[in-house]
Design an enzyme around this catalytic site. Structure first.
Site, PDB file in Angstrom:
ATOM      1  N   HIS A  40      -9.660  -6.118  10.731  1.00 31.01           N
ATOM      2  CA  HIS A  40     -10.219  -5.860   9.407  1.00 31.01           C
ATOM      3  C   HIS A  40     -11.633  -5.297   9.478  1.00 31.01           C
ATOM      4  O   HIS A  40     -12.395  -5.405   8.524  1.00 31.01           O
ATOM      5  CB  HIS A  40     -10.221  -7.145   8.569  1.00 31.01           C
ATOM      6  CG  HIS A  40      -8.866  -7.695   8.286  1.00 31.01           C
ATOM      7  ND1 HIS A  40      -8.138  -8.368   9.229  1.00 31.01           N
ATOM      8  CD2 HIS A  40      -8.097  -7.655   7.178  1.00 31.01           C
ATOM      9  CE1 HIS A  40      -6.976  -8.732   8.723  1.00 31.01           C
ATOM     10  NE2 HIS A  40      -6.922  -8.311   7.476  1.00 31.01           N
ATOM     11  N   GLU A  83       0.817  -1.218   0.000  1.00 31.64           N
ATOM     12  CA  GLU A  83       0.000   0.000   0.000  1.00 31.64           C
ATOM     13  C   GLU A  83       0.851   1.269   0.000  1.00 31.64           C
ATOM     14  O   GLU A  83       0.530   2.233  -0.712  1.00 31.64           O
ATOM     15  CB  GLU A  83      -0.946  -0.004   1.214  1.00 31.64           C
ATOM     16  CG  GLU A  83      -2.169  -0.885   1.062  1.00 31.64           C
ATOM     17  CD  GLU A  83      -1.863  -2.365   1.184  1.00 31.64           C
ATOM     18  OE1 GLU A  83      -2.703  -3.195   0.779  1.00 31.64           O
ATOM     19  OE2 GLU A  83      -0.756  -2.700   1.705  1.00 31.64           O
TER      20      GLU A  83
END
Length: 352
Positions: free
Chosen positions: A149, A80
């Site tokens: 998450h 990322e």
């Protein structure tokens, strides 16, 4: 999990109204909007993990790689910080990247790029170098994804000067917010919901126009009412509308405001509604501490509209714990329609 019954009750329109509207899923709303923006402006490209050949982890970019090729849809390694930095560099050189995070939980790997790179660059370059970039992907909990998450980052990004933050709910929101974000000169965070991707909403002919945009910073009164104002965003909108239906059956007319934009936030619409209902409750699925609702309640307290309140403003938010893996326990960790209705009834009491 959104059940079949839940889907049918999301908006509560009459059958005649539903028949007069096109219906599509949020996934298709995003896909068509991305397709139209790629076709409109050759500077637009999409970058992220599995966005190209695999059609996206959630199939949001289905068919776009075959249509536009490798230069417009770029698959990246699992890094990322790397592909976020590449996207920011491309924006500095005049392109308009759409940077997809498989989930905003992974955006923490690129938080330095987003905040110190994208958000602050225009200010620190004395207005010379804007960063026209859209960061998008699912935010918050889905179903059984556990603590690492399932986090909602709305308040995180909302607190950073230099960013614009949108949190759409309906298909019209998703189409209009995405198009406005892609065309905006500033970095925009678009917080989506994985659980909404399969949900169908009616879409007007106006919203299907290829140039349809929802101005960033403009909320929508989804349901008018006179007894209490319910301010919400994103996936929480679904449960808030359901709660308003429950309240209506008990004689309480709730006004539901779909924020759509968190930064800037449409204070005029919120204040005007409070002046009519004299009661306020915020609804969100994120944590209560330092949340979106906290900011709204604090701002109301600091403005003359505070004197319009007939009862204390209340926040209805997720439980202040890491999200459990168990789906049954997870279900109880974020507000549902019955929680929201119970909170609202306490605020309203028996007198209007």
């Amino acid at each position: 999990m959104l059940t079949r019954v839940t889907r049918q009750r999301i908006l509560g329109e009459s059958q005649a109204f539903r028949r007069s509207m096109t219906k599509m899923t949020v996934r298709d709303a995003l896909n068509t909007a991305l397709d139209e923006e790629l076709a409109r402006d050759e500077r637009v490209f999409i970058i992220g993990e599995e966005v190209a050949e695999f059609d996206g982890a959630y199939k949001i970019t289905r068919g776009l790689w075959k249509k536009y090729g490798d230069k417009r849809l770029i698959d990246t390694p699992i890094t990322e910080a790397g592909f976020c930095g590449i996207a920011i560099g491309a924006a500095l050189l005049g392109l308009r990247p759409i940077c997809e995070f498989m989930t905003f939980n992974f955006s923490m790997q690129a938080i330095d790029r987003i905040i110190n790179g994208a958000a602050k660059n225009l200010y620190m370059s004395a207005g010379r170098f804007p960063i026209p970039i859209l960061f998008r992907g699912p935010n918050g909990n889905a179903k059984g994804l556990a603590a690492q998450h399932s986090q909602c980052f709305a308040a995180w990004f909302m607190s950073a000067p230099g960013l614009k933050v949108v949190s759409p709910s309906t298909c019209e929101d998703y189409r209009g917010c995405l198009k406005a974000a892609v065309r905006d000169p500033d970095p925009v965070i678009m917080l989506e919901s994985e659980l909404l991707y399969n949900i169908e909403f009616p879409v007007s002919d106006q919203a299907m126009d290829k140039d349809y945009q929802i101005p960033i910073g403009k909320a929508k009164v989804e349901k008018p009412g006179k007894h209490i104002t319910l301010v919400t965003h994103g996936q929480a909108y679904v449960y808030t509308v359901q709660a308003a239906e429950l309240l209506a059956g008990q004689g309480i007319e709730a006004e539901v405001i779909n924020l759509r934009s968190l930064r800037p936030l449409d204070w005029d619409t919120v204040f005007k509604s409070i002046g009519k209902t004299h009661r306020l409750m915020t609804v969100e699925l994120g944590w209560p501490r330092c949340g979106v609702g906290s900011e709204i309640v604090a701002t109301v307290m600091e403005n003359p509209v505070f004197f319009q309140l007939d009862a204390p403003a209340v926040r209805c938010a997720g439980i202040d714990v890491p999200m459990p893996y168990s789906e049954k326990i997870e279900y109880e960790c974020t507000p549902k329609e019955h929680h929201i209705a119970d909170y609202a009834k306490r605020i309203c009491g028996t007198k209007f």
